[in-house]
Design a protein around this motif. Structure first.
Motif, PDB file in Angstrom:
ATOM      1  N   ALA A 163       0.982  -1.165  -0.114  1.00 28.50           N
ATOM      2  CA  ALA A 163       0.036   0.124  -0.039  1.00 28.50           C
ATOM      3  C   ALA A 163       0.954   1.226   0.075  1.00 28.50           C
ATOM      4  O   ALA A 163       1.742   1.358  -0.663  1.00 28.50           O
ATOM      5  N   SER A 164       0.578   2.277   0.698  1.00 26.25           N
ATOM      6  CA  SER A 164       1.173   3.547   0.878  1.00 26.25           C
ATOM      7  C   SER A 164       0.739   4.272   2.124  1.00 26.25           C
ATOM      8  O   SER A 164      -0.146   4.211   2.451  1.00 26.25           O
ATOM      9  N   MET A 165       1.853   5.076   2.306  1.00 23.03           N
ATOM     10  CA  MET A 165       1.549   6.154   3.273  1.00 23.03           C
ATOM     11  C   MET A 165       0.382   7.087   2.942  1.00 23.03           C
ATOM     12  O   MET A 165      -0.136   7.937   3.757  1.00 23.03           O
ATOM     13  N   CYS A 166       0.417   7.191   1.458  1.00 21.34           N
ATOM     14  CA  CYS A 166      -0.854   8.098   0.840  1.00 21.34           C
ATOM     15  C   CYS A 166      -1.992   7.575   1.079  1.00 21.34           C
ATOM     16  O   CYS A 166      -3.077   8.413   1.150  1.00 21.34           O
ATOM     17  N   GLY A 167      -2.262   6.258   1.736  1.00 22.28           N
ATOM     18  CA  GLY A 167      -3.521   5.678   2.123  1.00 22.28           C
ATOM     19  C   GLY A 167      -3.939   5.913   3.528  1.00 22.28           C
ATOM     20  O   GLY A 167      -4.847   5.124   3.965  1.00 22.28           O
ATOM     21  N   LYS A 168      -3.195   6.748   4.182  1.00 20.90           N
ATOM     22  CA  LYS A 168      -3.595   7.007   5.600  1.00 20.90           C
ATOM     23  C   LYS A 168      -5.218   7.357   5.761  1.00 20.90           C
ATOM     24  O   LYS A 168      -5.852   8.085   4.973  1.00 20.90           O
ATOM     25  N   LEU A 169      -5.739   7.296   6.821  1.00 18.83           N
ATOM     26  CA  LEU A 169      -7.065   7.320   7.162  1.00 18.83           C
ATOM     27  C   LEU A 169      -7.574   8.914   7.293  1.00 18.83           C
ATOM     28  O   LEU A 169      -8.573   9.223   6.997  1.00 18.83           O
ATOM     29  N   ILE A 171      -4.950 -17.349   8.446  1.00 19.50           N
ATOM     30  CA  ILE A 171      -4.160 -16.563   7.236  1.00 19.50           C
ATOM     31  C   ILE A 171      -4.246 -15.117   7.782  1.00 19.50           C
ATOM     32  O   ILE A 171      -4.972 -14.501   8.192  1.00 19.50           O
ATOM     33  N   ALA A 172      -2.624 -14.669   7.657  1.00 26.45           N
ATOM     34  CA  ALA A 172      -2.472 -13.325   8.250  1.00 26.45           C
ATOM     35  C   ALA A 172      -2.577 -12.536   7.066  1.00 26.45           C
ATOM     36  O   ALA A 172      -2.170 -12.791   5.715  1.00 26.45           O
ATOM     37  N   VAL A 173      -3.014 -11.113   7.163  1.00 27.76           N
ATOM     38  CA  VAL A 173      -3.104 -10.184   6.164  1.00 27.76           C
ATOM     39  C   VAL A 173      -2.523  -9.050   6.617  1.00 27.76           C
ATOM     40  O   VAL A 173      -2.790  -8.331   7.782  1.00 27.76           O
ATOM     41  N   LEU A 174      -1.375  -8.607   5.973  1.00 27.69           N
ATOM     42  CA  LEU A 174      -0.539  -7.487   6.521  1.00 27.69           C
ATOM     43  C   LEU A 174      -0.395  -6.387   5.342  1.00 27.69           C
ATOM     44  O   LEU A 174      -0.167  -6.529   4.354  1.00 27.69           O
ATOM     45  N   ASN A 175      -0.534  -5.282   5.773  1.00 33.23           N
ATOM     46  CA  ASN A 175      -0.478  -3.971   4.854  1.00 33.23           C
ATOM     47  C   ASN A 175       0.788  -3.365   5.304  1.00 33.23           C
ATOM     48  O   ASN A 175       1.188  -3.090   6.251  1.00 33.23           O
ATOM     49  N   MET A 176       1.404  -2.812   4.048  1.00 30.84           N
ATOM     50  CA  MET A 176       2.624  -2.064   4.176  1.00 30.84           C
ATOM     51  C   MET A 176       2.978  -0.986   3.326  1.00 30.84           C
ATOM     52  O   MET A 176       2.260  -0.838   2.167  1.00 30.84           O
ATOM     53  N   CYS A 177       3.787  -0.115   3.552  1.00 33.59           N
ATOM     54  CA  CYS A 177       4.262   1.081   2.883  1.00 33.59           C
ATOM     55  C   CYS A 177       5.786   0.931   2.460  1.00 33.59           C
ATOM     56  O   CYS A 177       6.530   0.691   3.349  1.00 33.59           O
ATOM     57  N   PRO A 178       6.016   0.799   1.074  1.00 27.89           N
ATOM     58  CA  PRO A 178       7.549   0.577   0.782  1.00 27.89           C
ATOM     59  C   PRO A 178       8.338   1.893   0.776  1.00 27.89           C
ATOM     60  O   PRO A 178       9.657   1.832   0.904  1.00 27.89           O
ATOM     61  N   MET A 188       0.652 -13.673  12.501  1.00 31.20           N
ATOM     62  CA  MET A 188      -0.870 -13.846  13.000  1.00 31.20           C
ATOM     63  C   MET A 188      -0.725 -12.697  13.990  1.00 31.20           C
ATOM     64  O   MET A 188      -2.054 -11.897  14.099  1.00 31.20           O
ATOM     65  N   LYS A 189       0.137 -12.463  14.792  1.00 27.49           N
ATOM     66  CA  LYS A 189       0.211 -11.529  15.789  1.00 27.49           C
ATOM     67  C   LYS A 189      -0.062 -10.131  15.428  1.00 27.49           C
ATOM     68  O   LYS A 189      -0.509  -9.273  16.074  1.00 27.49           O
ATOM     69  N   ARG A 190       0.626  -9.943  14.057  1.00 32.43           N
ATOM     70  CA  ARG A 190       0.640  -8.642  13.529  1.00 32.43           C
ATOM     71  C   ARG A 190      -0.730  -8.308  12.361  1.00 32.43           C
ATOM     72  O   ARG A 190      -0.744  -7.464  11.679  1.00 32.43           O
ATOM     73  N   SER A 191      -1.252  -9.436  12.073  1.00 35.34           N
ATOM     74  CA  SER A 191      -2.360  -9.335  11.147  1.00 35.34           C
ATOM     75  C   SER A 191      -3.372  -8.136  11.342  1.00 35.34           C
ATOM     76  O   SER A 191      -3.861  -7.929  12.274  1.00 35.34           O
ATOM     77  N   GLY A 192      -3.673  -7.566  10.094  1.00 31.09           N
ATOM     78  CA  GLY A 192      -4.542  -6.590  10.035  1.00 31.09           C
ATOM     79  C   GLY A 192      -3.523  -5.237  10.235  1.00 31.09           C
ATOM     80  O   GLY A 192      -4.149  -3.953  10.084  1.00 31.09           O
ATOM     81  N   GLY A 193      -2.102  -5.243  10.670  1.00 28.10           N
ATOM     82  CA  GLY A 193      -1.321  -4.040  10.899  1.00 28.10           C
ATOM     83  C   GLY A 193      -0.631  -3.270   9.709  1.00 28.10           C
ATOM     84  O   GLY A 193      -1.313  -3.954   8.699  1.00 28.10           O
ATOM     85  N   PHE A 194      -0.217  -2.265   9.811  1.00 32.27           N
ATOM     86  CA  PHE A 194       0.431  -1.534   8.815  1.00 32.27           C
ATOM     87  C   PHE A 194       1.865  -1.130   9.092  1.00 32.27           C
ATOM     88  O   PHE A 194       1.963  -0.671  10.220  1.00 32.27           O
ATOM     89  N   PHE A 195       2.801  -1.359   8.047  1.00 31.10           N
ATOM     90  CA  PHE A 195       4.075  -1.539   8.371  1.00 31.10           C
ATOM     91  C   PHE A 195       4.948  -0.634   7.455  1.00 31.10           C
ATOM     92  O   PHE A 195       4.533  -0.585   6.306  1.00 31.10           O
ATOM     93  N   GLN A 196       5.961  -0.165   7.862  1.00 31.90           N
ATOM     94  CA  GLN A 196       6.833   0.641   7.014  1.00 31.90           C
ATOM     95  C   GLN A 196       8.351   0.249   7.762  1.00 31.90           C
ATOM     96  O   GLN A 196       8.445   0.584   9.005  1.00 31.90           O
ATOM     97  N   GLU A 197       9.425   0.227   7.079  1.00 34.07           N
ATOM     98  CA  GLU A 197      10.612   0.208   7.530  1.00 34.07           C
ATOM     99  C   GLU A 197      10.769  -0.814   8.717  1.00 34.07           C
ATOM    100  O   GLU A 197      11.311  -0.619   9.837  1.00 34.07           O
ATOM    101  N   ARG A 198      10.208  -2.177   8.418  1.00 34.75           N
ATOM    102  CA  ARG A 198      10.090  -3.128   9.612  1.00 34.75           C
ATOM    103  C   ARG A 198       9.506  -2.654  10.810  1.00 34.75           C
ATOM    104  O   ARG A 198       9.778  -3.122  11.909  1.00 34.75           O
ATOM    105  N   LYS A 199       8.640  -1.577  11.128  1.00 40.53           N
ATOM    106  CA  LYS A 199       8.188  -1.220  11.988  1.00 40.53           C
ATOM    107  C   LYS A 199       6.447  -1.044  11.905  1.00 40.53           C
ATOM    108  O   LYS A 199       5.957  -0.867  10.920  1.00 40.53           O
ATOM    109  N   ASP A 200       5.776  -1.228  12.957  1.00 40.06           N
ATOM    110  CA  ASP A 200       4.500  -1.070  12.941  1.00 40.06           C
ATOM    111  C   ASP A 200       3.953   0.446  12.865  1.00 40.06           C
ATOM    112  O   ASP A 200       4.832   1.181  13.752  1.00 40.06           O
ATOM    113  N   TYR A 201       3.159   0.832  12.156  1.00 39.34           N
ATOM    114  CA  TYR A 201       2.885   2.402  12.034  1.00 39.34           C
ATOM    115  C   TYR A 201       1.280   2.418  12.304  1.00 39.34           C
ATOM    116  O   TYR A 201       0.711   1.724  11.775  1.00 39.34           O
ATOM    117  N   PRO A 202       1.029   3.342  12.569  1.00 42.46           N
ATOM    118  CA  PRO A 202      -0.519   3.630  12.873  1.00 42.46           C
ATOM    119  C   PRO A 202      -1.048   3.992  11.487  1.00 42.46           C
ATOM    120  O   PRO A 202      -0.522   4.700  10.672  1.00 42.46           O
TER     121      PRO A 202
END
Length: 282
Positions: free
Chosen positions: A149-155, A224-231, A267-281
């Motif tokens: 995804a992207s940081m451009c997709g912020k809520l 099944i884990a689903v993980l969102n991230m920003c490159p 699975m612990k992180r499923s549903g989360g949003f990540f960048q630079e190997r870190k959890d982001y709000p």
């Protein structure tokens, strides 16, 4: 080879990377091939096999052995053809789908915004949904999905009303309703007044993240884990080659980190949003 039941894993790990013959997707394929070697089949996909061929040859010259499949995420026939191929070749089981395919208009694109809005949502959001509808049923019960995804997709780019609606969504129809309202407002040039941003790309990635969060809830029962991230802002044909500070390989790093961690950690992180190997709000 007789097909296994849906959700049964067998043989090598099977990973499908959409939109992956160049840029970040290419680097994801390369890095996963290097990591797994003969322990996985990593699919490079592209709409045009001819254009992808030189990139496949680059990887093979390095001693890597990716698989290739033609895939247009906006075509149901194309996505169904990939599913049928995976059913034949791998007992109908995929261990990871990395949703990387996407498009964006340049900042100075002359195309009218209503066109940009409808085409970007059709590709980046509805293309993602098509992949989910057709391919998620054959993801292994201990598998994962990673959304580029992207940081451009912020809520916070939408009104409080839509922030609440998207953050609390429990079904895809809720997210789709918001995306359709954005496109309808954009056709009238009223997207800001209606509570949306002026970024078609940002809105499409907002939809992807919101849908990914819904899928994380829906697929939890199948483990099944689903993980969102920003490159991040990476050098590419889409983003340009001079201004972005990161290479495509650097952008791919968090994808590979998420894919190669233990399934328990996924699975612990499923549903989360990540960048630079870190959890982001979000």
């Amino acid at each position: 080879m007789s097909p296994s039941k849906p959700g049964e894993s067998s043989g090598k790990r099977v990973i499908v990377v959409t939109g992956s013959y160049k840029g970040i997707g290419f680097e994801v394929v390369r890095l996963l091939c290097e990591h797994y070697g003969d322990r996985a089949t990593v699919y490079m996909t592209a709409r045009d096999a001819t254009r992808a061929q030189p990139y496949m040859e680059q990887l093979k010259a390095k001693g890597l052995n990716p698989a290739f499949a033609e895939l247009d995420i906006t075509s149901k026939d194309s996505v169904m053809a990939l599913k049928e191929s995976l059913e034949r070749e791998h007992n109908g089981v995929v261990h990871c789908i990395i949703n990387n395919a996407g498009m964006a208009y340049k900042r100075d694109a002359p195309d009218p915004f209503p066109q940009q809005a409808s085409e970007t949502i059709a590709n980046n959001y509805f293309g993602y949904l098509l992949i989910s509808e057709v391919l998620y049923p054959i993801v292994a019960n201990d598998g994962c999905v990673i959304n580029v995804a992207s940081m451009c997709g912020k809520l916070n780019q939408v009104s409080d009303q839509y922030q609440k609606q998207l953050s609390e969504a429990d079904n895809i129809d809720t997210v789709t309703e918001v995306m359709n309202k954005f496109v309808a407002a954009a056709q009238k040039g009223e997207q800001k007044q209606a509570g949306f941003s002026n970024s078609a790309y940002g809105m499409s990635k907002l939809g992807m993240i919101a849908a990914g969060r819904v899928h994380a809830k829906q697929l939890a029962g199948r483990n099944i884990a689903v993980l969102n991230m920003c490159p991040g802002w990476c050098k590419s044909d889409m983003a340009g080659w001079e201004r972005p500070p990161k290479t495509a390989a650097e952008g791919a790093d968090t994808v590979v980190w998420l894919e190669t961690m233990t399934h328990e950690e996924q699975m612990k992180r499923s549903g989360g949003f990540f960048q630079e190997r870190k959890d982001y709000p979000w």
